[in-house]
Design a protein around this motif. Structure first.
Motif, PDB file in Angstrom:
ATOM      1  N   GLN A   1      -2.140  11.628   3.860  1.00  0.00           N
ATOM      2  CA  GLN A   1      -2.433  10.220   3.611  1.00  0.00           C
ATOM      3  C   GLN A   1      -1.153   9.396   3.524  1.00  0.00           C
ATOM      4  O   GLN A   1      -1.089   8.271   4.014  1.00  0.00           O
TER       5      GLN A   1
ATOM      6  N   ASN B   1       0.997   4.129  -2.914  1.00  0.00           N
ATOM      7  CA  ASN B   1       0.612   5.499  -2.570  1.00  0.00           C
ATOM      8  C   ASN B   1       1.756   6.490  -2.779  1.00  0.00           C
ATOM      9  O   ASN B   1       1.514   7.675  -3.043  1.00  0.00           O
TER      10      ASN B   1
ATOM     11  N   LEU C   1      -2.208  12.163  -4.359  1.00  0.00           N
ATOM     12  CA  LEU C   1      -2.401  11.747  -2.963  1.00  0.00           C
ATOM     13  C   LEU C   1      -1.828  12.828  -2.054  1.00  0.00           C
ATOM     14  O   LEU C   1      -0.767  13.393  -2.337  1.00  0.00           O
TER      15      LEU C   1
ATOM     16  N   THR D   1       0.831  -1.204   0.000  1.00  0.00           N
ATOM     17  CA  THR D   1       0.000   0.000   0.000  1.00  0.00           C
ATOM     18  C   THR D   1       0.866   1.254   0.000  1.00  0.00           C
ATOM     19  O   THR D   1       0.611   2.207  -0.754  1.00  0.00           O
TER      20      THR D   1
ATOM     21  N   ASP E   1      -0.005   6.156   5.901  1.00  0.00           N
ATOM     22  CA  ASP E   1       0.419   4.842   5.402  1.00  0.00           C
ATOM     23  C   ASP E   1       1.790   4.446   5.983  1.00  0.00           C
ATOM     24  O   ASP E   1       2.026   3.273   6.298  1.00  0.00           O
TER      25      ASP E   1
END
Length: 365
Positions: A150, A137, A146, A133, A154
């Motif tokens: 965020q 990202n 993004l 992930t 992560d």
């Protein structure tokens, strides 16, 4: 009548003359007797002169004496470990039994790891997902698709997944109880199938090498002793060992007035703990004479002295100091290196007396 008076007068004169003659004769005899007695007295004294007292001498020569101090002690373990579980679980296997000798790192017992293995698989899957992930990202973040918030979220989730896996691995390590040091298991209470909680004591291990000897040093000798001094140890089973003093208490015991001390002794073979031990420390070497206690005399001032004879056969008194006491004699200082001591007859002579010495026969070889 005139004639009878004359006869009586003559008899009276004769009696007086006789009495006077007897008196003077008696006085002359007494004086002569006294003179004879006075004359004979020196002759009698001269005929029986005083004799020198016969004594027996033994030659003593100074020897090199190692000054030692000896104390009684006890053998104890250097360290005792209370074996406690670091995680909860059910005992799956005992690898050793009470009385076994173990090495540092050896497994003692194992808890069932099944539930932790399952949790580890989940943690590994979660970690893999968080890595994928975050990688995806980051690509979106570079394209401006993004937000920075965020991306940081992560990254935090990935760090949490890594920590969770690390915790599971640590718990898996804790399912195996291992020996903290080389030693002997003196207790092991956990049985297979029993459930135990983290922190619970399940056994005891004592370190058997080195061993430790505890003993007390009298206050009169404490100034001569320091940590690091070499010691010789004789155990009750006649084992002889060597080590060094590692600790001396800063304060004496209130009742005994002794300072508790410890010496650590390396050993290669197992030694039974709890047995008594004789601890000896060497303080140096001096010249001294070893004498029988029968030769030591107590002076008025409380000191000790011995009696010897010089080259003129006169008695000499030597003050001595007690250096060390052995079961078969006393070591003293204060004498010439070579000296002839009176070993028989010393109770009948005093300093300055002339003696008639004879040598003690040397034992046959």
């Amino acid at each position: 009548m005139k004639r009878s008076v004359l006869i009586a007068a003559g008899l009276a004169v004769a009696i007086v003359v006789w009495m006077a003659s007897g008196h003077f004769s008696s006085g002359t005899d007494s004086t002569a007797s006294q003179e004879a007695s006075a004359t004979s007295a020196p002759a009698s004294a001269g005929s029986a002169p005083s004799l020198a007292t016969e004594v027996t001498l033994k030659h003593y020569q100074a020897q090199d004496l190692a000054i030692t101090r000896t104390w009684q002690g006890e053998v104890v373990p250097v360290q005792t470990f209370n074996l406690r579980l670091q995680t909860s679980g059910t005992v799956k296997m005992r690898h050793h039994e009470k009385g076994d000798t173990v090495r540092a790192g050896d497994p003692i017992l194992t808890l069932d790891p099944a539930d932790r293995l399952a949790r580890k698989a989940q943690a590994e899957a979660e970690l893999a997902l968080r890595r994928q992930t975050l990688e995806a990202n980051r690509a979106l973040f570079k394209r401006g698709l993004l937000s920075d918030t965020q991306l940081k979220t992560d990254e935090a989730l990935l760090a949490a997944a890594e920590a969770a896996l690390e915790q599971i691995n640590r718990e898996l390590d804790y399912t195996v109880l291992r020996a903290p040091r080389d030693g002997v298991l003196t207790a092991l209470t956990a049985e297979p199938g029993e459930a135990h909680v983290s922190g619970e004591s399940v056994g005891t291990l004592i370190v058997t090498s080195p061993i430790r000897v505890t003993f007390g040093i009298p206050q009169q000798e404490i100034r001569q002793i320091r940590t690091g001094q070499a010691v010789e140890v004789k155990l009750a089973d006649d084992t002889h060992l060597a080590g060094a003093i590692t600790w001396i208490a800063p304060q004496a015991h209130d009742a005994m007035r002794t300072f508790e001390a410890e010496a650590d002794i390396p050993v290669t073979e197992p030694v039974k703990l709890g047995q008594s031990a004789t601890v000896t420390v060497k303080l140096g070497t001096v010249k001294a004479h070893k004498l029988s206690g029968a030769l030591l005399n107590l002076a008025a001032d409380g000191g000790l002295y011995v009696k010897a004879a010089d080259s003129q056969n006169r008695v000499i008194r030597y003050p001595v100091e007690l250096v060390q006491a052995d079961p078969d004699g006393f070591w003293v200082s204060g004498l010439p290196e070579d000296v002839d001591l009176i070993v028989i007859g010393q109770g009948f002579v005093s300093a300055g007396d002339t003696v008639k010495p004879r040598r003690q026969a040397e034992p046959a070889t």
